[in-house]
Design an enzyme around this catalytic site. Structure first.
Site, short mmCIF file in Angstrom:
data_model
loop_
_atom_site.label_atom_id
_atom_site.label_comp_id
_atom_site.label_asym_id
_atom_site.label_seq_id
_atom_site.Cartn_x
_atom_site.Cartn_y
_atom_site.Cartn_z
N LYS A 22 0.84 -1.21 0.00
CA LYS A 22 0.00 0.00 0.00
C LYS A 22 0.87 1.26 0.00
O LYS A 22 0.64 2.17 -0.79
CB LYS A 22 -0.90 0.00 1.24
CG LYS A 22 -1.59 1.33 1.50
CD LYS A 22 -2.48 1.28 2.71
CE LYS A 22 -1.81 1.59 4.02
NZ LYS A 22 -1.43 3.00 4.24
N ASN A 23 1.87 1.28 0.86
CA ASN A 23 2.65 2.51 1.02
C ASN A 23 3.63 2.76 -0.11
O ASN A 23 4.23 3.84 -0.18
CB ASN A 23 3.39 2.51 2.37
CG ASN A 23 2.44 2.80 3.52
OD1 ASN A 23 1.26 3.07 3.31
ND2 ASN A 23 2.96 2.72 4.74
N ASP A 308 4.84 0.84 12.10
CA ASP A 308 3.66 0.15 11.58
C ASP A 308 3.59 -1.31 12.03
O ASP A 308 2.62 -2.00 11.73
CB ASP A 308 3.63 0.22 10.04
CG ASP A 308 3.19 1.60 9.55
OD1 ASP A 308 2.79 2.44 10.37
OD2 ASP A 308 3.28 1.84 8.33
C1 UD1 Z 1 4.44 7.02 6.43
C2 UD1 Z 1 3.59 5.80 6.22
C3 UD1 Z 1 3.02 5.31 7.55
C4 UD1 Z 1 4.13 5.12 8.57
C5 UD1 Z 1 5.03 6.36 8.64
C6 UD1 Z 1 6.26 6.15 9.50
C7 UD1 Z 1 2.72 6.12 3.98
C8 UD1 Z 1 1.56 6.42 3.11
N1 UD1 Z 1 2.50 6.13 5.30
O1 UD1 Z 1 3.57 8.04 6.94
O2 UD1 Z 1 2.34 4.08 7.33
O3 UD1 Z 1 3.59 4.87 9.84
O4 UD1 Z 1 5.48 6.74 7.34
O5 UD1 Z 1 7.00 5.09 9.03
O6 UD1 Z 1 3.81 5.84 3.50
N2 UD1 Z 1 6.38 14.95 10.52
C9 UD1 Z 1 6.36 16.31 10.78
N3 UD1 Z 1 6.28 17.17 9.71
C10 UD1 Z 1 6.20 16.74 8.43
C11 UD1 Z 1 6.21 15.36 8.17
C12 UD1 Z 1 6.31 14.49 9.24
O7 UD1 Z 1 6.42 16.74 11.93
O8 UD1 Z 1 6.11 17.58 7.53
C13 UD1 Z 1 6.50 13.99 11.65
C14 UD1 Z 1 5.23 13.15 11.82
O9 UD1 Z 1 4.26 13.81 12.60
C15 UD1 Z 1 5.81 11.91 12.50
C16 UD1 Z 1 7.20 11.78 11.85
O10 UD1 Z 1 7.50 13.07 11.33
O11 UD1 Z 1 5.96 12.14 13.87
C17 UD1 Z 1 7.29 10.76 10.74
O12 UD1 Z 1 6.20 10.93 9.87
P1 UD1 Z 1 6.24 10.53 8.32
O13 UD1 Z 1 7.42 9.67 8.03
O14 UD1 Z 1 6.08 11.76 7.51
O15 UD1 Z 1 4.92 9.65 8.20
P2 UD1 Z 1 4.04 9.56 6.91
O16 UD1 Z 1 4.91 9.77 5.73
O17 UD1 Z 1 2.80 10.37 7.06
#
Ligand code: UD1
Length: 420
Positions: A22-23, A308
């Protein structure tokens, strides 16, 4: 609303085929926005999140054809670079359209995702990176409005490792003018899969899979065919289910190479795991011990232990011998499954981002509520080992990320039924 009824106490035995990730599929579907030519993807899982993304792309003017696991996208008539709130609120990954839309159309209007069950999850790093590449960005009535005639290559540094942030910036950079360097990039295999697809479309990218990704912008991308990588989280979930139930399973269509941290912990828990490999085929075989040993863990970006998989390991620790300490370092509110596991008789104490789990002799079936996708997976594992019946409510979370889960579990010998 659908619920899942599980009769616990049956060992999982047999074989199941894993689906595409999915991701990986979600960002790669968005990569279709970057070209006027057709992008054909195979091994696309049939999941609600994929359906949501296809709907989002279709309402922008992308022609979508879907036949089983094959999806063809044609964005030649892309005319509406907008991601409306109604769609973004159901799936945060919708933010992945921002980079490609801006790169291809010079403008994008994408709703801010807002809060979600597992934490605040802001997108400030996506915006910071695009701004550094020369985009004008502002937030208007809950929408990120971004404009740039042509993005310019830049040196980007994200404050934390962000998976979709890295993917969004990589997709924006492939059509930018000049070189972009993303430092502190996410190293997740899904980022590499996206990079491989973009390269097949004519992008110039090096370093994907490391924390420094270099992208030389090109004028245009062309069509391609790409196979989505296997779902490492689905694979890990089935491995945990078999480990907890005491059985022996063989998972095909997947690869152990993406799962080192998870397999390592399962072996620490006493599981016997081996892989069968040939150039065209790979399978993972897991044999559970008579009694699992508790395993402590700390979630962190890849290649460390994935957030995850945290709920699934909490579930197996509830019935293991001994005590485990689980530290969640990625999301601030990702222990909601703990109170539900406690309803089944688990002994868990939460202190901030740390969970202390003391294994108990047995869990007992009860009605529990799924709160997010991976929490649901943890509850299923607990339900499979609990005595008697467990009813899991709100399983729409599960349908976002696990393809045909009842069929796959039933084929492995579980007694699982969807009830309305
Ligand atoms: C992706 C995955 C999700 C997984 C996560 C961490 C997808 C579609 N989803 O989510 O299943 O749990 O990676 O492995 O691939 N953050 C910020 N600012 C930002 C971006 C992120 O503060 O602009 C923080 C988030 O709140 C979190 C951390 O960084 O605490 C990591 O998040 P991130 O890796 O961005 O998660 P997703 O990409 O949303």
């Amino acid at each position: 609303m659908d619920k899942l009824l599980i009769e616990g106490g049956h060992r999982l035995n047999g074989e199941a085929e894993m689906s595409g990730a999915k991701n990986a599929a979600l960002p790669i579907l968005c990569a279709a926005l970057l070209t006027r030519e057709a992008l054909t993807l195979t091994n696309v899982p049939q999941l609600n999140d994929i359906g949501t993304m296809l709907k989002l792309l279709a309402q922008m003017g992308v022609r979508v054809q879907r036949e089983g696991q094959v999806v063809t996208l044609d964005a030649s008539a892309l005319d509406k670079p907008v991601a409306p709130y109604e769609m973004v609120k159901t799936m945060r990954a919708s933010i992945l359209v921002l980079g490609p839309l801006l790169a291809r159309c010079g403008e994008a209007r994408v709703s801010l995702p807002g809060g979600c069950a597992i934490g605040a999850r802001p997108v400030d790093q996506h915006i910071k990176g695009l701004t550094a590449m020369g985009a004008d960005t502002e937030v208007e009535q809950g929408y990120i409005v971004a404009r740039a005639q042509r993005l310019k290559g830049a040196r980007l540094f994200t404050d934390m490792v962000t998976v979709t942030g890295t993917e969004n910036l990589m997709m924006a950079a492939v059509l930018a003018d000049g070189e972009t360097v993303i430092e502190n990039a996410a190293r997740e295999p899904e980022v590499v899969d996206l990079a491989n697809c973009l390269v097949a479309m004519g992008a110039r990218i090096s370093g994907a899979g490391t924390d420094v990704i270099r992208i030389q912008g090109v004028d245009r991308l062309h069509g391609a065919t790409h196979r989505i990588m296997p779902d490492r989280i689905e694979t890990g979930t089935y491995l945990c289910a078999a480990a907890a139930s005491g059985g022996e399973i063989r998972l095909t269509g997947t690869s152990a190479g993406y799962l080192d941290a998870v397999i390592d912990k399962l072996m620490d828990a006493g599981c016997d795991i081996r892989t069968e490999k040939s150039p065209s085929f790979e399978a993972i075989v897991l044999k559970a011990p008579d009694k699992l040993k508790a395993v402590s863990l700390r979630t962190a970006p890849y290649p460390a232990f994935p957030t995850d998989m945290q709920a699934q390991f909490m579930a197996i620790n509830t019935v293991a011998e001994g005590a485990a300490v689980i530290r969640e370092t990625i999301f601030e509110n990702r222990f909601m499954h703990a109170v539900e596991l406690a309803r089944l008789g688990a002994d868990i104490r939460i202190d901030g981002n740390t969970a202390f789990v003391q294994g108990v002799a047995a869990l007992n079936g009860a009605t529990v509520m799924a709160t997010d996708l991976r929490a649901s997976a943890g509850l299923i594992i607990a339900g499979l080992v609990a005595r008697g019946e467990t009813l899991i409510e709100r399983i729409y979370h599960l349908d976002r990320g696990y393809e045909r889960i009842e069929q796959k579990l039933t084929a492995l010998g579980a007694t699982v039924r969807r009830v309305s």
